[in-house]
Each structure stands twice: as structure tokens, then as C-alpha cells.
Write a protein that holds these residues in place. Structure first.
Motif, mmCIF file in Angstrom:
data_model
loop_
_atom_site.group_PDB
_atom_site.id
_atom_site.type_symbol
_atom_site.label_atom_id
_atom_site.label_comp_id
_atom_site.label_asym_id
_atom_site.label_seq_id
_atom_site.Cartn_x
_atom_site.Cartn_y
_atom_site.Cartn_z
ATOM 1 N N ASP A 62 0.688 104.902 73.004
ATOM 2 C CA ASP A 62 1.201 106.154 72.320
ATOM 3 C C ASP A 62 2.576 106.055 72.025
ATOM 4 O OD1 ASP A 62 -1.363 107.309 72.831
ATOM 5 O OD2 ASP A 62 -0.607 108.599 74.737
ATOM 6 N N TYR A 63 3.440 104.850 72.406
ATOM 7 C CA TYR A 63 4.707 104.997 72.047
ATOM 8 C C TYR A 63 4.976 103.541 71.409
ATOM 9 C CZ TYR A 63 5.407 109.051 74.602
ATOM 10 O OH TYR A 63 5.295 110.324 74.996
ATOM 11 N N GLY A 64 4.159 103.033 70.356
ATOM 12 C CA GLY A 64 4.695 101.852 69.670
ATOM 13 C C GLY A 64 4.204 100.586 70.268
ATOM 14 N N TRP A 65 3.140 100.570 71.027
ATOM 15 C CA TRP A 65 2.635 99.207 71.821
ATOM 16 C C TRP A 65 1.184 99.411 71.399
ATOM 17 C CZ3 TRP A 65 5.874 95.699 73.485
ATOM 18 C CH2 TRP A 65 7.327 96.063 73.790
ATOM 19 N N ARG A 66 0.696 98.383 71.583
ATOM 20 C CA ARG A 66 -0.920 97.999 71.368
ATOM 21 C C ARG A 66 -1.509 97.205 72.546
ATOM 22 N NH1 ARG A 66 -2.690 93.408 68.814
ATOM 23 N NH2 ARG A 66 -1.120 92.513 67.696
ATOM 24 N N LYS A 67 -2.519 97.284 73.237
ATOM 25 C CA LYS A 67 -3.031 96.587 74.045
ATOM 26 C C LYS A 67 -3.722 95.428 73.485
ATOM 27 C CE LYS A 67 -5.017 96.197 78.510
ATOM 28 N NZ LYS A 67 -5.445 96.886 79.801
ATOM 29 N N ASP A 68 -3.549 93.972 73.719
ATOM 30 C CA ASP A 68 -4.327 92.959 73.410
ATOM 31 C C ASP A 68 -5.312 92.770 74.318
ATOM 32 O OD1 ASP A 68 -5.145 90.769 71.867
ATOM 33 O OD2 ASP A 68 -3.696 89.579 72.652
#
Length: 94
Positions: A62-68
Motif C-alpha cells: 500500500d506504500y509504493g512497493w509490489r510483491k514479486d
């Protein structure tokens, strides 16, 4: 931010008939700036609560990161997926 970026680009290109200015020297787009602020917020939040016994739980996605899912890492979102990387007229010039 995006308007400032475009104005700065036009001013630099218009003044010098030489080579194009470096893209790294331009301010970020509004969208990229927004993602950067979100990442800075979660970093400051983490540092503030680093010594807490039970820190509040925040979802980094929710704060500028994504999970790979493949590498099981989190990666920064530099610009939202629904945003063009440059204005259409700039993309046509390139």
C-alpha cells in the motif's frame, strides 16, 4: 511536477541547439513523485517504530512497493502501471 518537468525540458532544449539534456537531471513526474513519497512515508514509519516492542503492522504493497511472487521479493513501484512513461508528443519525437 509534470508541468514543471515539461517546462524545464522545453527551456533546456530551446536554449541550446546542442544535445538533449539528460533525463536524470529533470524533476520527477507527478506520479513518480507520489510513489516516492509513499516509500519515504513507510521508511520513516519503520524507523520511528524500530524500537517498539509491538510496532503497528503496515502492508508495504500500500506504500509504493509490489510483491514479486517469482522471486519472493518486494520491488519499488517507480510509476503506476496505468500511467504513460512520457507525454504522447515526447514519445512521438523519440
Amino acid at each position: 511536477m509534470s508541468i514543471t518537468r515539461q517546462t524545464l525540458w522545453a527551456a533546456r532544449v530551446g536554449k541550446s541547439g546542442k544535445a538533449m539534456p539528460s533525463l536524470a537531471g529533470l524533476p520527477p513526474t507527478t506520479e513518480a513523485f507520489y510513489e516516492n513519497v509513499k516509500r519515504a512515508h513507510i521508511q520513516a514509519f519503520t524507523w520511528k517504530h524500530a524500537l517498539d516492542a509491538d510496532p503497528p503492522d503496515l502492508d508495504t504493497c500500500d506504500y509504493g512497493w509490489r510483491k514479486d511472487e517469482v522471486s519472493n521479493n518486494i520491488l519499488p513501484i517507480t510509476i503506476a502501471s496505468n500511467v504513460a512513461l512520457a507525454p504522447l508528443n515526447v514519445l512521438k519525437m523519440i
